[in-house]
Design a protein around this motif. Structure first.
Motif, PDB file in Angstrom:
ATOM      1  N   GLY A   1     -20.968 -34.647  21.484  1.00 53.70           N
ATOM      2  CA  GLY A   1     -20.027 -33.702  22.066  1.00 53.70           C
ATOM      3  C   GLY A   1     -19.621 -34.035  23.476  1.00 53.70           C
ATOM      4  O   GLY A   1     -18.699 -33.408  24.016  1.00 53.70           O
ATOM      5  N   MET A   2     -20.285 -35.011  24.098  1.00 54.64           N
ATOM      6  CA  MET A   2     -19.918 -35.440  25.441  1.00 54.64           C
ATOM      7  C   MET A   2     -18.882 -36.561  25.349  1.00 54.64           C
ATOM      8  O   MET A   2     -18.584 -37.081  24.260  1.00 54.64           O
ATOM      9  CB  MET A   2     -21.157 -35.899  26.211  1.00 54.64           C
ATOM     10  N   ALA A   3     -18.322 -36.930  26.489  1.00 50.21           N
ATOM     11  CA  ALA A   3     -17.352 -38.023  26.496  1.00 50.21           C
ATOM     12  C   ALA A   3     -17.988 -39.301  25.950  1.00 50.21           C
ATOM     13  O   ALA A   3     -17.396 -39.996  25.114  1.00 50.21           O
ATOM     14  CB  ALA A   3     -16.826 -38.240  27.910  1.00 50.21           C
ATOM     15  N   LEU A   4     -19.198 -39.602  26.424  1.00 54.41           N
ATOM     16  CA  LEU A   4     -19.920 -40.785  25.941  1.00 54.41           C
ATOM     17  C   LEU A   4     -20.737 -40.375  24.712  1.00 54.41           C
ATOM     18  O   LEU A   4     -21.951 -40.258  24.744  1.00 54.41           O
ATOM     19  CB  LEU A   4     -20.815 -41.352  27.041  1.00 54.41           C
ATOM     20  N   ASP A   5     -20.029 -40.164  23.636  1.00 50.37           N
ATOM     21  CA  ASP A   5     -20.612 -39.683  22.386  1.00 50.37           C
ATOM     22  C   ASP A   5     -20.919 -40.879  21.487  1.00 50.37           C
ATOM     23  O   ASP A   5     -19.995 -41.599  21.073  1.00 50.37           O
ATOM     24  CB  ASP A   5     -19.618 -38.742  21.699  1.00 50.37           C
ATOM     25  N   PRO A   6     -22.187 -41.104  21.169  1.00 45.35           N
ATOM     26  CA  PRO A   6     -22.534 -42.259  20.334  1.00 45.35           C
ATOM     27  C   PRO A   6     -21.946 -42.215  18.926  1.00 45.35           C
ATOM     28  O   PRO A   6     -21.919 -43.250  18.251  1.00 45.35           O
ATOM     29  CB  PRO A   6     -24.071 -42.207  20.283  1.00 45.35           C
ATOM     30  N   SER A   7     -21.484 -41.054  18.474  1.00 43.52           N
ATOM     31  CA  SER A   7     -20.851 -40.992  17.156  1.00 43.52           C
ATOM     32  C   SER A   7     -19.424 -41.546  17.204  1.00 43.52           C
ATOM     33  O   SER A   7     -18.834 -41.842  16.156  1.00 43.52           O
ATOM     34  CB  SER A   7     -20.832 -39.557  16.634  1.00 43.52           C
ATOM     35  N   ARG A   8     -18.885 -41.705  18.414  1.00 42.85           N
ATOM     36  CA  ARG A   8     -17.521 -42.229  18.577  1.00 42.85           C
ATOM     37  C   ARG A   8     -17.483 -43.592  19.261  1.00 42.85           C
ATOM     38  O   ARG A   8     -16.615 -44.413  18.961  1.00 42.85           O
ATOM     39  CB  ARG A   8     -16.679 -41.248  19.405  1.00 42.85           C
ATOM     40  N   TYR A   9     -18.407 -43.800  20.203  1.00 40.52           N
ATOM     41  CA  TYR A   9     -18.358 -45.001  21.031  1.00 40.52           C
ATOM     42  C   TYR A   9     -19.634 -45.823  20.919  1.00 40.52           C
ATOM     43  O   TYR A   9     -20.710 -45.305  20.588  1.00 40.52           O
ATOM     44  CB  TYR A   9     -18.122 -44.618  22.494  1.00 40.52           C
ATOM     45  N   PHE A  10     -19.490 -47.101  21.208  1.00 36.59           N
ATOM     46  CA  PHE A  10     -20.615 -48.025  21.293  1.00 36.59           C
ATOM     47  C   PHE A  10     -20.876 -48.243  22.782  1.00 36.59           C
ATOM     48  O   PHE A  10     -20.108 -48.920  23.469  1.00 36.59           O
ATOM     49  CB  PHE A  10     -20.253 -49.335  20.606  1.00 36.59           C
ATOM     50  N   ILE A  11     -21.930 -47.639  23.264  1.00 35.23           N
ATOM     51  CA  ILE A  11     -22.203 -47.603  24.705  1.00 35.23           C
ATOM     52  C   ILE A  11     -23.292 -48.619  25.033  1.00 35.23           C
ATOM     53  O   ILE A  11     -24.399 -48.553  24.483  1.00 35.23           O
ATOM     54  CB  ILE A  11     -22.622 -46.184  25.128  1.00 35.23           C
ATOM     55  N   ILE A  12     -22.974 -49.539  25.918  1.00 31.62           N
ATOM     56  CA  ILE A  12     -23.907 -50.580  26.336  1.00 31.62           C
ATOM     57  C   ILE A  12     -24.366 -50.260  27.750  1.00 31.62           C
ATOM     58  O   ILE A  12     -23.541 -50.139  28.661  1.00 31.62           O
ATOM     59  CB  ILE A  12     -23.237 -51.964  26.321  1.00 31.62           C
ATOM     60  N   VAL A  13     -25.664 -50.115  27.929  1.00 33.50           N
ATOM     61  CA  VAL A  13     -26.229 -49.888  29.263  1.00 33.50           C
ATOM     62  C   VAL A  13     -27.021 -51.140  29.660  1.00 33.50           C
ATOM     63  O   VAL A  13     -28.161 -51.316  29.229  1.00 33.50           O
ATOM     64  CB  VAL A  13     -27.120 -48.638  29.304  1.00 33.50           C
ATOM     65  N   PRO A  14     -26.414 -52.018  30.477  1.00 30.66           N
ATOM     66  CA  PRO A  14     -27.131 -53.199  30.944  1.00 30.66           C
ATOM     67  C   PRO A  14     -27.950 -52.859  32.186  1.00 30.66           C
ATOM     68  O   PRO A  14     -27.475 -52.173  33.091  1.00 30.66           O
ATOM     69  CB  PRO A  14     -26.004 -54.179  31.273  1.00 30.66           C
ATOM     70  N   ASN A  15     -29.185 -53.320  32.221  1.00 33.68           N
ATOM     71  CA  ASN A  15     -30.038 -53.110  33.382  1.00 33.68           C
ATOM     72  C   ASN A  15     -29.703 -54.142  34.451  1.00 33.68           C
ATOM     73  O   ASN A  15     -29.655 -55.346  34.176  1.00 33.68           O
ATOM     74  CB  ASN A  15     -31.510 -53.225  32.987  1.00 33.68           C
TER      75      ASN A  15
END
Length: 338
Positions: A61-75
């Motif tokens: 339900g947030m903008a960065l919704d894993p059901s819609r987007y593929f979110i990559i968090v690089p350290n």
């Protein structure tokens, strides 16, 4: 239990002229990459933060919704999970660790995105604080790849006043006798506690302290001293001193004008950004004041300035105040809809 993956980078020649041997990029992904690989978002980490510290802005339900987007968090390099002073073997361990810039971080992140995942276009790059610095760098380094950016509580060039603050953090560590020129066997505890005390006066605003919000949710500390010890000292006692100093150097030397091809021209680098942008400083941020970002936006062709209101200062972007989180999330939703 390890909840992240490692991308092997090999030997990396850095923009500072040094070589990072057998380098590794730690990262975590959320969601699924769609068939045409058009739903990817990069969300870099911040000073001392690791991927799980970014998860407050990711969810259903947030903008960065894993059901819609593929979110990559690089350290970020130097943060203790990716190649860092604390996990590098001799001779480059500890204080002998090479100097790393935002540009270097983004170059390696781009290898992960393009070479490992085969992604040619990013729907969005966003990040807080040093994550915002990397967001700007992505937009300058890869203008044809990055469609949108939303840097919050950060800058495209580290201001001198910010550099002065960081000098206080640096000297809190290196003047502790236990630091031993970075070749310590045990962490310089007094120095790390002092870092927390230095940060306490900068991370939150004067108005935050006037209102004694540290006594309220989510902190719930009884007294100011309790807050300084329990939150601020505790935060930095969990960190490695050399890792902090490595990331501090990266922060102090942040400047998109140093990107190859711009010859140090910060304004020309800003003007080169093609991505649709919402730039979000916090109203009372002592590191990255709104007027600095107003200046940056005035030199960007597709950018809007949107100030996060309130008294939380730099930590308006830290995920601790639900009102600020909702404000940032709404802006991300609007930007992704464009």
């Amino acid at each position: 239990m390890v909840d992240y993956e490692i991308y092997e980078l090999g030997d990396v020649r850095l923009s500072t002229g040094q070589t990072l041997r057998d380098a590794k990029l730690a990262y975590k992904t959320y969601g699924t990459l769609n068939e045409d690989k058009s739903n990817a978002i990069v969300y870099p980490t911040w000073y001392s933060g690791q991927h799980y510290d970014n998860e407050w802005l990711i969810g259903e339900g947030m903008a960065l919704d894993p059901s819609r987007y593929f979110i990559i968090v690089p350290n970020m390099l130097g943060n203790g999970l990716s190649t860092s002073p604390s996990n590098t073997p001799p001779p480059h361990q500890g204080s002998r660790f090479p100097k790393v810039t935002f540009y270097d971080n983004v170059e390696q992140q781009r290898r992960l995105v393009a070479n490992h995942f085969g992604i040619e276009s990013l729907a969005l790059v966003t990040g807080w604080s040093m994550g915002a610095g990397q967001t700007y760098q992505w937009a300058v380094s890869y203008p044809d790849m990055v469609q949108r950016i939303l840097p919050f509580c950060g800058s495209s060039k580290t201001a001198e006043h910010n550099i002065v603050f960081l000098e206080g953090v640096k000297y809190a560590i290196i003047t502790d006798a236990a630091w031993q020129e970075g070749m310590y066997d045990k962490q310089p505890v007094k120095g790390l506690r002092a870092v927390g005390r230095v940060y306490a006066g900068w991370g939150l605003s004067q108005a935050f302290y006037w209102q004694q919000l540290y006594k309220k949710d989510p902190f719930d500390f009884a007294t100011l001293e309790d807050f300084l010890v329990g939150f601020w000292e505790g935060l930095f006692l969990a960190k490695d001193a050399n890792n902090l100093l490595t990331m501090l150097w990266t922060w102090q030397n942040g400047d998109i004008g140093r990107t190859p091809g711009f010859a140090g021209d910060h304004l020309r680098a800003l003007a080169s950004i093609r991505a649709k942008a919402i730039v979000m400083p916090a109203e009372k941020d002592l590191y990255f004041p709104p007027e600095d970002e107003e200046f940056a936006v005035s030199h960007m062709p597709n950018a809007e300035l949107r100030v996060i209101p309130g008294v939380w200062g730099h930590f308006a972007g830290g995920g601790v105040n639900p009102t600020d989180t909702a404000f940032i999330d709404q802006a991300l939703k609007e930007l992704l809809a464009r």
